[in-house]
Design a protein around this motif. Sequence first.
Motif, PDB file in Angstrom:
ATOM      1  N   ASN A 151     -11.097 -10.060   0.070  1.00  0.00           N
ATOM      2  CA  ASN A 151     -10.943  -8.781  -0.627  1.00  0.00           C
ATOM      3  C   ASN A 151     -10.625  -7.625   0.337  1.00  0.00           C
ATOM      4  OD1 ASN A 151     -10.860  -6.938  -2.702  1.00  0.00           O
ATOM      5  ND2 ASN A 151     -13.076  -6.829  -2.994  1.00  0.00           N
ATOM      6  N   PHE A 152      -9.607  -7.798   1.162  1.00  0.00           N
ATOM      7  CA  PHE A 152      -9.232  -6.756   2.122  1.00  0.00           C
ATOM      8  C   PHE A 152      -8.761  -5.450   1.472  1.00  0.00           C
ATOM      9  CE2 PHE A 152      -8.955 -10.530   4.926  1.00  0.00           C
ATOM     10  CZ  PHE A 152      -9.817 -10.086   5.914  1.00  0.00           C
ATOM     11  N   PRO A 153      -8.189  -5.468   0.252  1.00  0.00           N
ATOM     12  CA  PRO A 153      -7.854  -4.184  -0.360  1.00  0.00           C
ATOM     13  C   PRO A 153      -9.046  -3.235  -0.463  1.00  0.00           C
ATOM     14  CG  PRO A 153      -6.722  -5.934  -1.521  1.00  0.00           C
ATOM     15  CD  PRO A 153      -7.655  -6.603  -0.542  1.00  0.00           C
ATOM     16  N   LEU A 154     -10.224  -3.758  -0.780  1.00  0.00           N
ATOM     17  CA  LEU A 154     -11.425  -2.920  -0.839  1.00  0.00           C
ATOM     18  C   LEU A 154     -11.713  -2.285   0.513  1.00  0.00           C
ATOM     19  CD1 LEU A 154     -14.024  -1.786  -2.050  1.00  0.00           C
ATOM     20  CD2 LEU A 154     -15.092  -4.028  -1.727  1.00  0.00           C
ATOM     21  N   LEU A 155     -11.619  -3.073   1.576  1.00  0.00           N
ATOM     22  CA  LEU A 155     -11.883  -2.553   2.920  1.00  0.00           C
ATOM     23  C   LEU A 155     -10.883  -1.473   3.303  1.00  0.00           C
ATOM     24  CD1 LEU A 155     -13.295  -2.562   5.650  1.00  0.00           C
ATOM     25  CD2 LEU A 155     -11.917  -4.562   6.290  1.00  0.00           C
ATOM     26  N   LEU A 156      -9.608  -1.714   3.053  1.00  0.00           N
ATOM     27  CA  LEU A 156      -8.580  -0.756   3.449  1.00  0.00           C
ATOM     28  C   LEU A 156      -8.688   0.547   2.661  1.00  0.00           C
ATOM     29  CD1 LEU A 156      -5.597  -3.234   3.837  1.00  0.00           C
ATOM     30  CD2 LEU A 156      -6.826  -2.073   5.677  1.00  0.00           C
ATOM     31  N   LEU A 179      -2.114 -13.965   3.838  1.00  0.00           N
ATOM     32  CA  LEU A 179      -1.967 -12.597   3.340  1.00  0.00           C
ATOM     33  C   LEU A 179      -1.633 -11.595   4.440  1.00  0.00           C
ATOM     34  CD1 LEU A 179      -4.824 -12.250   0.694  1.00  0.00           C
ATOM     35  CD2 LEU A 179      -2.488 -13.070   0.412  1.00  0.00           C
ATOM     36  N   GLU A 180      -1.223 -12.081   5.605  1.00  0.00           N
ATOM     37  CA  GLU A 180      -0.949 -11.173   6.722  1.00  0.00           C
ATOM     38  C   GLU A 180       0.065 -10.088   6.346  1.00  0.00           C
ATOM     39  OE1 GLU A 180       1.371 -11.240  11.001  1.00  0.00           O
ATOM     40  OE2 GLU A 180       0.344 -13.068  10.360  1.00  0.00           O
ATOM     41  N   ASN A 181       1.195 -10.474   5.826  1.00  0.00           N
ATOM     42  CA  ASN A 181       2.239  -9.501   5.499  1.00  0.00           C
ATOM     43  C   ASN A 181       1.793  -8.541   4.404  1.00  0.00           C
ATOM     44  OD1 ASN A 181       3.986 -10.574   7.405  1.00  0.00           O
ATOM     45  ND2 ASN A 181       4.971 -11.952   5.950  1.00  0.00           N
ATOM     46  N   GLU A 182       1.057  -9.052   3.434  1.00  0.00           N
ATOM     47  CA  GLU A 182       0.560  -8.204   2.348  1.00  0.00           C
ATOM     48  C   GLU A 182      -0.397  -7.148   2.890  1.00  0.00           C
ATOM     49  OE1 GLU A 182      -2.313  -8.850  -1.482  1.00  0.00           O
ATOM     50  OE2 GLU A 182      -0.682 -10.301  -1.218  1.00  0.00           O
ATOM     51  N   ILE A 183      -1.275  -7.543   3.812  1.00  0.00           N
ATOM     52  CA  ILE A 183      -2.228  -6.599   4.407  1.00  0.00           C
ATOM     53  C   ILE A 183      -1.499  -5.542   5.229  1.00  0.00           C
ATOM     54  CG2 ILE A 183      -4.054  -6.410   6.158  1.00  0.00           C
ATOM     55  CD1 ILE A 183      -5.069  -9.156   5.084  1.00  0.00           C
ATOM     56  N   ASP A 194      -1.805   4.053  12.558  1.00  0.00           N
ATOM     57  CA  ASP A 194      -2.292   4.607  13.825  1.00  0.00           C
ATOM     58  C   ASP A 194      -3.771   4.313  14.065  1.00  0.00           C
ATOM     59  OD1 ASP A 194       0.217   5.622  14.302  1.00  0.00           O
ATOM     60  OD2 ASP A 194      -0.268   7.646  13.583  1.00  0.00           O
ATOM     61  N   SER A 195      -4.472   3.904  13.008  1.00  0.00           N
ATOM     62  CA  SER A 195      -5.915   3.649  13.119  1.00  0.00           C
ATOM     63  C   SER A 195      -6.268   2.181  12.936  1.00  0.00           C
ATOM     64  CB  SER A 195      -6.664   4.468  12.054  1.00  0.00           C
ATOM     65  OG  SER A 195      -6.379   5.833  12.161  1.00  0.00           O
ATOM     66  N   PHE A 196      -5.244   1.326  12.854  1.00  0.00           N
ATOM     67  CA  PHE A 196      -5.468  -0.071  12.470  1.00  0.00           C
ATOM     68  C   PHE A 196      -4.894  -1.026  13.509  1.00  0.00           C
ATOM     69  CE2 PHE A 196      -3.782  -3.941  10.484  1.00  0.00           C
ATOM     70  CZ  PHE A 196      -4.926  -4.451   9.899  1.00  0.00           C
ATOM     71  N   ARG A 197      -5.611  -2.145  13.698  1.00  0.00           N
ATOM     72  CA  ARG A 197      -5.088  -3.218  14.555  1.00  0.00           C
ATOM     73  C   ARG A 197      -5.441  -4.566  13.937  1.00  0.00           C
ATOM     74  NH1 ARG A 197      -6.675  -5.789  19.823  1.00  0.00           N
ATOM     75  NH2 ARG A 197      -8.562  -4.516  19.874  1.00  0.00           N
ATOM     76  N   LEU A 198      -4.476  -5.466  13.915  1.00  0.00           N
ATOM     77  CA  LEU A 198      -4.703  -6.840  13.457  1.00  0.00           C
ATOM     78  C   LEU A 198      -4.643  -7.766  14.663  1.00  0.00           C
ATOM     79  CD1 LEU A 198      -4.981  -9.006  11.239  1.00  0.00           C
ATOM     80  CD2 LEU A 198      -2.485  -9.009  11.064  1.00  0.00           C
ATOM     81  N   VAL A 199      -5.731  -8.496  14.877  1.00  0.00           N
ATOM     82  CA  VAL A 199      -5.792  -9.488  15.956  1.00  0.00           C
ATOM     83  C   VAL A 199      -5.624 -10.846  15.306  1.00  0.00           C
ATOM     84  CG1 VAL A 199      -7.170 -10.458  17.837  1.00  0.00           C
ATOM     85  CG2 VAL A 199      -7.327  -8.011  17.305  1.00  0.00           C
ATOM     86  N   LYS A 200      -4.441 -11.436  15.432  1.00  0.00           N
ATOM     87  CA  LYS A 200      -4.143 -12.672  14.700  1.00  0.00           C
ATOM     88  C   LYS A 200      -4.053 -13.865  15.642  1.00  0.00           C
ATOM     89  CE  LYS A 200       0.757 -11.383  14.507  1.00  0.00           C
ATOM     90  NZ  LYS A 200       1.943 -11.265  13.648  1.00  0.00           N
TER      91      LYS A 200
END
Length: 317
Positions: A151-156, A179-183, A194-200
């Motif tokens: 449920n990453f939409p809630l977090l974002l 869901l990487e591209n969707e996120i 500017d406030s986000f980073r994805l460590v994949k």
Amino acid sequence: MKVLMIGRSRSIAFDDLRKYWGDVDFAKPPHIPLRRYDLVIGQEPTPRIGIPAYLAARLMGAKLVMEVHADYIHSALSPLQKLIAIRLLRRCDLVRAVSGKIARELEELGVGNVAMIPSIYIKTGVYRPLKSHQEREPIILSVGRLVRQKNFPLLLKAFKVLVKEVPEARLIIVGRGPLENEILERVRRLDLRDSFRLVKRWLSEEDLVKMYNDAAILAITSYYEGGPRVAFEAGACHTPFVSTPVGILAEIAKNGVHGFFAESVEEFAEKMITLLQSPEMRERMGEAFRKMIVEKFEWHHVVRLYAKSYLIFSRDP
């Protein structure tokens, strides 16, 4: 005892379980070894895992244990998958539920022989505090596969509210999945780049411990969980959580003592802001959480209890 574990991946405690059970093999369907076992363990009751485990146990004359590691039977399975799962579980010699909620749901579905055995094993000598909260930056950390369950939409959405109050805050998500591209697209639409980073990438234990110690808060927005283990790993590093009330975390941890439980976007944002603005509160919660984890979920203690539970069961006539 000869044990065959069937699942998607080996248990993180696989090597330690061999110390107690002796001859233990792991198989990922459809590749099931043709030899005799005393005990077959299916790591989930879904058709992909549960049916091969059931057939293997019956063909080999072995006892069958099915494990349910999250409360997904009602929320994530199709009607047909749910029907198959319930029928498989009712035919098992033992069913392991990793939380009290899962155990109660299974019993309400008419599943017998349910034992509540947690699957949280924490190496408290590895996962440990390395940095005080006074030294930490305002980082919100999330660790998990990039799938609907989380449920990453809630977090974002909650983080979007948060950065209006704490503009220096950052959100780091560690994980890989479909869901990487969707996120990333949602991050773009919310203007959070500017406030986000994805460590994949896969992180070693050492790197993960460092991430937990860099973070001010661990955020968990899942629809359902069995643990989640990451909450306890972070807690052993003195990192409190803001989480939906899921898994054994909601049964063991105390709201306002070890972290905060929240469900709505506004509540998530409010609790994260409260923690970011009080390093003293975070330190106090982290210390309390680690103390509980050391007492209840230390690796060797919990793995030994899990292993002995199956040993006792397998020896029953």
